[in-house]
Design a protein around this motif. Sequence first.
Motif, short mmCIF file in Angstrom:
data_model
loop_
_atom_site.label_atom_id
_atom_site.label_comp_id
_atom_site.label_asym_id
_atom_site.label_seq_id
_atom_site.Cartn_x
_atom_site.Cartn_y
_atom_site.Cartn_z
N ARG A 1 47.19 36.66 42.95
CA ARG A 1 45.90 36.09 42.54
C ARG A 1 45.22 37.00 41.53
N SER B 1 36.83 34.73 45.37
CA SER B 1 38.00 35.53 45.73
C SER B 1 37.59 36.90 46.25
N VAL C 1 44.11 29.63 41.48
CA VAL C 1 43.39 30.53 42.37
C VAL C 1 42.58 29.74 43.39
N LEU D 1 42.65 29.56 47.53
CA LEU D 1 41.48 29.66 48.39
C LEU D 1 41.40 28.46 49.35
#
Length: 228
Positions: free
Chosen positions: A56, A182, A34, A38
């Motif tokens: 994700r 996120s 993840v 990013l």
Amino acid sequence: MHSLLPEAPLEGGLLGRVQYWFACFFVVGWTGLVCAGLFGQFGLGEVPCRLCLVQRMFMVLAALGACHVIRTALRYGAVTGRDYMTGWGLALVAATGGSFASWRQAAPHILPGAKGHGGEVAGLHPSVWALVLFQLSVVAIGVVLAFAHATADRAIPASGPGPYRAVGLFALWFLGAAVALSLAAVFLEQGFHWFLPEDPGRYEFFHDLGVLDEPAASGAPTPGPARS
């Protein structure tokens, strides 16, 4: 401790400790992916599409399943068969859903010479790697569940100070930080709209405020069938 599986004395066991370390590795591994997404988003300017964000989400859900196992071990010093099935069951559902989402994105570009979305890693696009890793996770989860009867209700030295507890807490906090970042990234991309843009090329939050009038990523993915 109550368990759906046959009770066993609360004693030490190598398999129980191995499964705990695997749960920590599982959480850190998916969280790292993840974070890699990013980095690609903010570091390389690759604004993710809807399917990228769905993948994700499934990565986070898979990690949350393993987090249940870690948290139980941190709190009680052992994990029951019910907790194993709850945690790994959630991870299995997430890995299955992630497999479908990544397949949906990779399938239209699977023919030789077809150009997928995003950069390549070792010759494969991120959606293909996601599909491979989700499928490997399904197999791994099946293996650990097959040994759950031998690892349930075995003492894991994670409730007191030591490396077990330190690594477990690190995995939980690492995932928590990645989830927070996120959520912020999705909000910036979606802004105050109900839905994410079908073909993202800018951050709607900044655009709506008039801060950015041009696309945030000049190398944003081009429209394609995987956007739907």
